[in-house]
Structure formats: C-alpha cells, structure tokens
Design a protein around this motif. Structure first.
Motif, PDB file in Angstrom:
ATOM      1  N   ARG A 139      12.095   6.652   0.276  1.00 60.54           N
ATOM      2  CA  ARG A 139      10.659   6.394   0.375  1.00 60.54           C
ATOM      3  C   ARG A 139      10.089   5.878  -0.944  1.00 60.54           C
ATOM      4  NH1 ARG A 139       8.552   9.311   4.834  1.00 60.54           N
ATOM      5  NH2 ARG A 139       6.642   8.190   4.405  1.00 60.54           N
ATOM      6  N   ASP A 140      10.790   4.907  -1.544  1.00 61.43           N
ATOM      7  CA  ASP A 140      10.272   4.289  -2.756  1.00 61.43           C
ATOM      8  C   ASP A 140       9.469   3.043  -2.387  1.00 61.43           C
ATOM      9  OD1 ASP A 140      12.248   2.479  -2.103  1.00 61.43           O
ATOM     10  OD2 ASP A 140      13.482   2.863  -3.860  1.00 61.43           O
ATOM     11  N   THR A 175       3.679  10.044  -9.389  1.00 64.86           N
ATOM     12  CA  THR A 175       4.289  10.024 -10.715  1.00 64.86           C
ATOM     13  C   THR A 175       5.796   9.758 -10.665  1.00 64.86           C
ATOM     14  OG1 THR A 175       4.557  12.420 -10.706  1.00 64.86           O
ATOM     15  CG2 THR A 175       2.533  11.544 -11.689  1.00 64.86           C
ATOM     16  N   ALA A 176       6.425  10.023  -9.516  1.00 65.94           N
ATOM     17  CA  ALA A 176       7.871   9.776  -9.389  1.00 65.94           C
ATOM     18  C   ALA A 176       8.263   9.783  -7.920  1.00 65.94           C
ATOM     19  CB  ALA A 176       8.676  10.830 -10.143  1.00 65.94           C
ATOM     20  N   ALA A 177       9.347   9.095  -7.621  1.00 60.32           N
ATOM     21  CA  ALA A 177       9.962   9.114  -6.289  1.00 60.32           C
ATOM     22  C   ALA A 177      11.466   9.193  -6.526  1.00 60.32           C
ATOM     23  CB  ALA A 177       9.588   7.869  -5.490  1.00 60.32           C
ATOM     24  N   TYR A 181       6.387   5.252  -1.478  1.00 59.37           N
ATOM     25  CA  TYR A 181       5.468   5.681  -2.520  1.00 59.37           C
ATOM     26  C   TYR A 181       5.770   4.912  -3.792  1.00 59.37           C
ATOM     27  CZ  TYR A 181       4.800   9.386   0.833  1.00 59.37           C
ATOM     28  OH  TYR A 181       4.545  10.069   1.988  1.00 59.37           O
ATOM     29  N   ARG A 182       4.817   4.161  -4.271  1.00 58.29           N
ATOM     30  CA  ARG A 182       4.978   3.371  -5.484  1.00 58.29           C
ATOM     31  C   ARG A 182       4.492   4.193  -6.678  1.00 58.29           C
ATOM     32  NH1 ARG A 182       1.691  -1.160  -4.589  1.00 58.29           N
ATOM     33  NH2 ARG A 182       0.113  -0.159  -5.827  1.00 58.29           N
ATOM     34  N   VAL A 183       5.359   4.372  -7.669  1.00 54.89           N
ATOM     35  CA  VAL A 183       5.011   5.151  -8.855  1.00 54.89           C
ATOM     36  C   VAL A 183       3.802   4.522  -9.546  1.00 54.89           C
ATOM     37  CG1 VAL A 183       5.854   5.938 -11.107  1.00 54.89           C
ATOM     38  CG2 VAL A 183       7.370   5.961  -9.120  1.00 54.89           C
ATOM     39  N   ARG A 242       0.851  -1.187   0.000  1.00 56.48           N
ATOM     40  CA  ARG A 242       0.000   0.000   0.000  1.00 56.48           C
ATOM     41  C   ARG A 242       0.891   1.243   0.000  1.00 56.48           C
ATOM     42  NH1 ARG A 242      -3.843   2.160   4.707  1.00 56.48           N
ATOM     43  NH2 ARG A 242      -4.737   3.818   3.498  1.00 56.48           N
ATOM     44  N   THR A 243       0.563   2.211  -0.829  1.00 58.48           N
ATOM     45  CA  THR A 243       1.328   3.449  -0.890  1.00 58.48           C
ATOM     46  C   THR A 243       0.958   4.348   0.275  1.00 58.48           C
ATOM     47  OG1 THR A 243       1.619   3.372  -3.265  1.00 58.48           O
ATOM     48  CG2 THR A 243       1.705   5.528  -2.274  1.00 58.48           C
TER      49      THR A 243
END
Length: 127
Positions: free
Chosen positions: A37-38, A71-73, A45-47, A2-3
C-alpha cells in the motif's frame, strides 16, 4: 495520486471504546494494511501526504474524523512482522499472528504468512 484514507472499526479483540481512546489520546500512530500500500497502489499511502483518519463503530456509523500526515509505509511479509514493527499500532496487535487474525477478520478470508503487509505510520495534524 490521492492518498487513501485510514479507516478503523472495532474487532473482536479491540472494543470501540479502546480504539476511540487510542485515537483521541493520539497513541495510535501506525496500522497494518493488507497488500503493498505504497504510492504505487491506487489505494496506497504516499509518505508526507495528508489524509483523513476515520473511526466507525460496529454498526458502520462514523464517530470520529482526524487529519493525519503519512510518515512511512513499511512493506513486509506477514511472517516477517515483529512486535517492534507494531509499535504504535492497535493494542490488539502484538505479533504476526495477531495481525493475521485481525486482517482475516476484516477481509473475511484467511491470510497466508507470505502475504505482503504494509505498516502505515502517521502523525496527527493540529486541530
């Protein structure tokens, strides 16, 4: 996985009103976060994933909720962050020193120049 949600609250360099306006007008489209934090991090945060952006006032009361898509990490060391990396971030962040001060305020501890920072980029979902 989960993001993680993206939470915002005012700081000494950015009032609630300024922060609220940048979100309402969809000018806030990125934010620096402490650590890597990828998608490998449980608080990452998952793109291309969807999550929730929450705005809290200085007393901790939730004032605004918006759905966003990550959209990006972008992973950087604090000392590597430039003004260009911070485009679309909170207006109080103009360079690595500002990010250091802001994160130190939220974390309540000093942030070293070699600390890993993630610039999380997102776009607002239609209401």
């Amino acid at each position: 996985m989960r993001t993680a949600e993206i939470w915002f609250r005012p700081n000494p360099w950015l009032t609630f009103e300024e922060l609220s306006a940048t979100i309402t007008e969809e000018r806030l489209v990125a934010t620096p976060r402490l650590g890597r934090r990828d998608q490998r991090n449980p608080k990452g945060y998952r793109v291309r994933s969807r999550t929730v952006l929450r705005l809290y006032d200085a007393k901790g009361k939730e004032r605004l909720v918006r759905k966003v898509k990550i959209t990006a990490a972008d992973i950087r060391k604090l000392w590597q962050i430039s003004g260009a990396d911070l485009e679309g971030c909170e207006p109080c962040y103009r360079g690595s020193f500002d990010v250091e001060q802001g994160l130190a305020f939220y974390e309540q501890k000093p942030i070293a120049p070699a600390t890993t920072i993630t610039i999380v980029r997102f776009k607002y979902e239609r209401r």
